[in-house]
Design an enzyme around this catalytic site. Structure first.
Site, PDB file in Angstrom:
ATOM      1  N   SER A  45     -24.730  -9.337  -1.093  1.00 25.83           N
ATOM      2  CA  SER A  45     -25.524 -10.377  -1.859  1.00 25.83           C
ATOM      3  C   SER A  45     -25.545 -11.577  -0.975  1.00 25.83           C
ATOM      4  O   SER A  45     -25.517 -12.797  -1.295  1.00 25.83           O
ATOM      5  CB  SER A  45     -25.283 -10.736  -3.328  1.00 25.83           C
ATOM      6  OG  SER A  45     -25.459  -9.598  -3.963  1.00 25.83           O
ATOM      7  N   GLY A  70     -28.085  -6.704   3.411  1.00 20.19           N
ATOM      8  CA  GLY A  70     -28.795  -5.695   3.128  1.00 20.19           C
ATOM      9  C   GLY A  70     -30.402  -6.063   2.848  1.00 20.19           C
ATOM     10  O   GLY A  70     -31.116  -6.598   3.446  1.00 20.19           O
ATOM     11  N   GLY A  71     -30.518  -6.672   1.257  1.00 20.58           N
ATOM     12  CA  GLY A  71     -31.642  -7.012   1.021  1.00 20.58           C
ATOM     13  C   GLY A  71     -32.296  -8.396   1.913  1.00 20.58           C
ATOM     14  O   GLY A  71     -33.442  -8.346   2.298  1.00 20.58           O
ATOM     15  N   GLU A 111     -23.152   3.504  -0.918  1.00 22.19           N
ATOM     16  CA  GLU A 111     -24.232   3.976  -1.394  1.00 22.19           C
ATOM     17  C   GLU A 111     -24.265   5.541  -0.840  1.00 22.19           C
ATOM     18  O   GLU A 111     -24.532   6.593  -1.837  1.00 22.19           O
ATOM     19  CB  GLU A 111     -25.519   3.579  -0.972  1.00 22.19           C
ATOM     20  CG  GLU A 111     -25.948   2.263  -1.864  1.00 22.19           C
ATOM     21  CD  GLU A 111     -26.664   1.307  -1.013  1.00 22.19           C
ATOM     22  OE1 GLU A 111     -27.311   1.706   0.075  1.00 22.19           O
ATOM     23  OE2 GLU A 111     -26.893   0.157  -1.521  1.00 22.19           O
ATOM     24  N   GLU A 152     -17.170  -4.782   1.679  1.00 23.12           N
ATOM     25  CA  GLU A 152     -18.456  -4.986   0.686  1.00 23.12           C
ATOM     26  C   GLU A 152     -17.958  -4.562  -0.747  1.00 23.12           C
ATOM     27  O   GLU A 152     -17.660  -3.379  -0.918  1.00 23.12           O
ATOM     28  CB  GLU A 152     -19.647  -3.733   1.154  1.00 23.12           C
ATOM     29  CG  GLU A 152     -20.030  -4.336   2.449  1.00 23.12           C
ATOM     30  CD  GLU A 152     -21.528  -3.897   2.734  1.00 23.12           C
ATOM     31  OE1 GLU A 152     -22.447  -4.489   2.847  1.00 23.12           O
ATOM     32  OE2 GLU A 152     -21.778  -2.526   2.393  1.00 23.12           O
ATOM     33  N   GLY A 193     -26.570  -5.662  -3.830  1.00 22.10           N
ATOM     34  CA  GLY A 193     -27.799  -5.663  -4.309  1.00 22.10           C
ATOM     35  C   GLY A 193     -27.943  -6.795  -5.084  1.00 22.10           C
ATOM     36  O   GLY A 193     -27.611  -7.778  -4.817  1.00 22.10           O
ATOM     37  N   HIS A 238     -21.019   3.780   3.744  1.00 17.56           N
ATOM     38  CA  HIS A 238     -21.405   2.708   2.908  1.00 17.56           C
ATOM     39  C   HIS A 238     -21.099   3.055   1.431  1.00 17.56           C
ATOM     40  O   HIS A 238     -21.204   4.468   1.162  1.00 17.56           O
ATOM     41  CB  HIS A 238     -22.807   2.313   3.288  1.00 17.56           C
ATOM     42  CG  HIS A 238     -23.512   1.514   2.491  1.00 17.56           C
ATOM     43  ND1 HIS A 238     -24.006   1.299   1.274  1.00 17.56           N
ATOM     44  CD2 HIS A 238     -23.724   0.077   2.863  1.00 17.56           C
ATOM     45  CE1 HIS A 238     -24.382   0.184   0.832  1.00 17.56           C
ATOM     46  NE2 HIS A 238     -24.133  -0.641   1.956  1.00 17.56           N
ATOM     47  N   ASN A 284     -28.740  -4.115   7.450  1.00 20.36           N
ATOM     48  CA  ASN A 284     -28.869  -3.158   6.905  1.00 20.36           C
ATOM     49  C   ASN A 284     -30.170  -2.949   6.249  1.00 20.36           C
ATOM     50  O   ASN A 284     -30.205  -3.101   4.939  1.00 20.36           O
ATOM     51  CB  ASN A 284     -27.414  -2.767   6.185  1.00 20.36           C
ATOM     52  CG  ASN A 284     -27.458  -1.386   5.335  1.00 20.36           C
ATOM     53  OD1 ASN A 284     -28.343  -0.423   5.737  1.00 20.36           O
ATOM     54  ND2 ASN A 284     -26.770  -1.229   4.321  1.00 20.36           N
ATOM     55  N   TRP A 285     -31.077  -2.214   6.869  1.00 17.88           N
ATOM     56  CA  TRP A 285     -32.323  -2.012   6.178  1.00 17.88           C
ATOM     57  C   TRP A 285     -32.541  -1.071   5.236  1.00 17.88           C
ATOM     58  O   TRP A 285     -33.365  -0.833   4.304  1.00 17.88           O
ATOM     59  CB  TRP A 285     -33.447  -1.709   7.240  1.00 17.88           C
ATOM     60  CG  TRP A 285     -33.727  -2.802   8.176  1.00 17.88           C
ATOM     61  CD1 TRP A 285     -33.193  -4.011   8.178  1.00 17.88           C
ATOM     62  CD2 TRP A 285     -34.843  -2.658   9.168  1.00 17.88           C
ATOM     63  NE1 TRP A 285     -34.076  -4.930   9.311  1.00 17.88           N
ATOM     64  CE2 TRP A 285     -34.803  -3.976   9.872  1.00 17.88           C
ATOM     65  CE3 TRP A 285     -35.827  -1.857   9.456  1.00 17.88           C
ATOM     66  CZ2 TRP A 285     -35.636  -4.137  10.802  1.00 17.88           C
ATOM     67  CZ3 TRP A 285     -36.814  -2.085  10.474  1.00 17.88           C
ATOM     68  CH2 TRP A 285     -36.647  -3.408  11.109  1.00 17.88           C
ATOM     69  N   LYS A 286     -31.305  -0.224   5.272  1.00 25.05           N
ATOM     70  CA  LYS A 286     -31.297   1.062   4.236  1.00 25.05           C
ATOM     71  C   LYS A 286     -32.460   1.699   4.544  1.00 25.05           C
ATOM     72  O   LYS A 286     -33.033   1.928   5.475  1.00 25.05           O
ATOM     73  CB  LYS A 286     -31.073   0.676   2.641  1.00 25.05           C
ATOM     74  CG  LYS A 286     -30.003  -0.346   2.476  1.00 25.05           C
ATOM     75  CD  LYS A 286     -29.659  -0.937   0.942  1.00 25.05           C
ATOM     76  CE  LYS A 286     -28.437  -1.852   1.301  1.00 25.05           C
ATOM     77  NZ  LYS A 286     -27.417  -2.006   0.097  1.00 25.05           N
TER      78      LYS A 286
HETATM   79  P1  PGA Z   1     -27.172  -6.642  -0.095  1.00 23.53           P
HETATM   80  O1  PGA Z   1     -26.613  -5.255   0.554  1.00 23.53           O
HETATM   81  O2  PGA Z   1     -27.169  -7.690   0.992  1.00 23.53           O
HETATM   82  O3  PGA Z   1     -28.518  -6.273  -0.739  1.00 23.53           O
HETATM   83  O4  PGA Z   1     -26.080  -6.941  -1.234  1.00 23.53           O
HETATM   84  C1  PGA Z   1     -25.689  -5.101   1.402  1.00 23.53           C
HETATM   85  C2  PGA Z   1     -25.259  -3.949   1.897  1.00 23.53           C
HETATM   86  O5  PGA Z   1     -25.432  -3.014   0.916  1.00 23.53           O
HETATM   87  O6  PGA Z   1     -24.751  -3.527   2.951  1.00 23.53           O
END
Ligand code: PGA
Length: 250
Positions: A210, A231-232, A98, A164, A170, A96, A8-10
């Site tokens: 994470s 994500g990250g 966010e 999640e 994050g 998601h 997930n590159w956001k």
């Molecule tokens: P993260 O993000 O791996 O940076 O915690 C995961 C996500 O939001 O899908």
């Protein structure tokens, strides 16, 4: 079931040049690990760049990070699931945390978006999870019930559920593999209650929050997850490669 590793590159990276570089590195990694389905959920404006010129291989798919619930119409700034399908996306992240937090997505909207994705033959990756100090069982059961409202059992195999916990996303604290296992078993129980056991077993349940090279393998082995939503760490080709390697033989 093939392991599913979702990037997930956001809203990253900053430029098309960087995005292409990252995509090419991830493509290289996917060549070595054919038993793993790698899904790159990038900003949709770049999907065509990635899918053209034979960019997609077996074991490497593209996904969007959101879609609208209608197929077309007066919805300025939005993109539909069928438009994503045209860009060769096979998946789309829906709900998601966010988007729930910053963009007003609620359970009704999420349910409608899942239906739109299924109609466009795109697999929805449905995110569920509790916030800090919320009770996982209550929140997750509620979110799954509303998300899947009106969706027949036959379509469960087209759906990925991503657990999640919002507090683990994050820079948050990673969720322990034991907690992730409890959530996994609980989600299966909810699906069994809403549908039946066969349906619950056909639904892929993945973990996100994470994930890094140190904890990735545990979520697959100890938590018995079908895959990961990253994500990250998916923005760092080397870290992402190490994660894929670490889960490669599970
Ligand atoms: P993260 O993000 O791996 O940076 O915690 C995961 C996500 O939001 O899908």
């Amino acid at each position: 079931m093939k392991k599913i590793i979702i990037a997930n590159w956001k809203m990253n990276p900053g430029t098309l040049i960087e995005a292409k570089e990252l995509f090419d590195s991830l493509k290289e990694i996917s060549r070595e690990f054919r038993e793993t389905e790698i899904i790159i959920c990038a900003p949709f404006v770049w999907l065509e760049n990635f899918s053209s010129q034979g960019g997609l291989k077996r074991g490497l798919s593209l996904g969007g990070q959101n879609c609208h619930w209608e197929s077309h119409g007066a919805f300025t700034g939005e993109i539909s699931a069928s438009m994503l399908a045209d860009l060769k996306a096979g998946y789309v992240i829906i709900g998601h945390s966010e988007r729930r937090q910053y963009l007003g997505e609620n359970d009704l909207i999420i349910n409608a978006k899942i239906k739109a994705a299924l109609k466009a033959k795109i697999k929805p990756i449905v995110c569920v999870g509790e916030r800090q100090n919320e009770e996982m069982h209550l929140v997750v059961e509620d979110q799954i019930r509303s998300a899947l409202n009106g969706i027949p059992a036959a379509q469960l195999k087209e759906i990925v559920i991503a657990y999640e916990p919002v507090w683990a996303i994050g820079p948050g604290d990673p969720c322990s593999p034991d907690n992730a296992l409890s959530a996994n078993l609980f989600i299966k129980k909810v699906l069994t209650k809403l549908y039946n056991r066969a349906g619950a077993e056909k639904t892929a349940i993945v973990y996100g929050g994470s994930v890094d090279r140190k904890n990735a393998a545990d979520y697959l082995s100890r938590s018995q997850m079908a895959g990961l939503l990253i994500g990250g760490a998916s923005l760092d080709a080397q870290e992402f490669g190490e994660i894929i390697k670490s889960v490669g033989n599970i």
